[in-house]
Design an enzyme around this catalytic site. Structure first.
Site, short mmCIF file in Angstrom:
data_model
loop_
_atom_site.label_atom_id
_atom_site.label_comp_id
_atom_site.label_asym_id
_atom_site.label_seq_id
_atom_site.Cartn_x
_atom_site.Cartn_y
_atom_site.Cartn_z
N GLY A 46 -6.03 -73.57 -43.23
CA GLY A 46 -5.28 -72.31 -43.27
C GLY A 46 -4.26 -72.27 -44.39
N CYS A 47 -3.54 -73.36 -44.55
CA CYS A 47 -2.51 -73.42 -45.59
C CYS A 47 -3.13 -73.40 -46.98
CB CYS A 47 -1.63 -74.65 -45.40
SG CYS A 47 -0.73 -74.60 -43.82
N THR A 48 -4.29 -74.03 -47.12
CA THR A 48 -5.00 -74.00 -48.40
C THR A 48 -5.44 -72.58 -48.72
OG1 THR A 48 -5.72 -76.29 -48.17
CG2 THR A 48 -7.02 -74.89 -49.64
N ALA A 51 -2.34 -70.56 -49.77
CA ALA A 51 -1.84 -70.97 -51.09
C ALA A 51 -2.78 -70.50 -52.20
CB ALA A 51 -1.66 -72.48 -51.15
#
Length: 158
Positions: A46-48, A51
């Site tokens: 999710g964070c990838t 970003a």
């Protein structure tokens, strides 16, 4: 529960290390609007996605007068690996003590798979040119959030 920011509040000042160990302050961006987003952990799906979405739209945001800063509790070394692995262009800052996360209301109790846990609350705070909170969005989704920001802020996508 950490106190959440409201539009009109003064954005808490911060100085944190980026992936290269360089100190970056909110004050460095005075005179420009800043999208400060908080995410749980580098190199997670999710964070990838989030970003990469910010990186893909960085020029559009910059053209509309916005700088973008991502903050997580990850150490600078992990942020460097994240930046290299995913070819990220967004500024990533390290808040291992979670003081800035807490000051922005982005750390505290949250629901995760039906359980109440304490951790990073995926959040985005938009700070105006004078350092005041323009928008404070909490419990945002990693996928689709950047597209929604582009629409809400009326920024033309790249």
């Amino acid at each position: 529960m950490t106190e959440r920011l409201q539009p009109g509040d003064t954005a808490p000042a911060f100085t944190l290390s980026d992936a290269d160990g360089t100190q970056v302050s909110l004050a460095d961006h005075r005179g420009r609007k800043v999208i400060v987003y908080f995410y749980p952990a580098a190199l997670t799906p999710g964070c990838t996605k989030q970003a990469c979405d910010f990186t893909d739209n960085l020029e559009a945001f910059a053209g509309a007068g916005y700088d973008v800063i991502g903050i997580s509790p990850d150490k600078p070394e992990k942020l460097g690996k994240f930046r290299e692995t995913e070819d990220l262009k967004v500024t990533l800052l390290s808040d291992p003590d979670k003081e800035v996360l807490a000051a922005y209301g982005a750390f505290g109790e949250k629901k995760l798979y039906g359980k109440t846990v304490t951790g990073v609350i995926r959040s985005t705070v938009i700070v105006d040119e004078q350092g005041k909170v323009e928008h404070a969005l909490y419990n945002v989704k990693a996928t689709g959030h950047v597209a929604k920001l582009l629409r809400d802020l009326k920024v033309e996508a790249a």
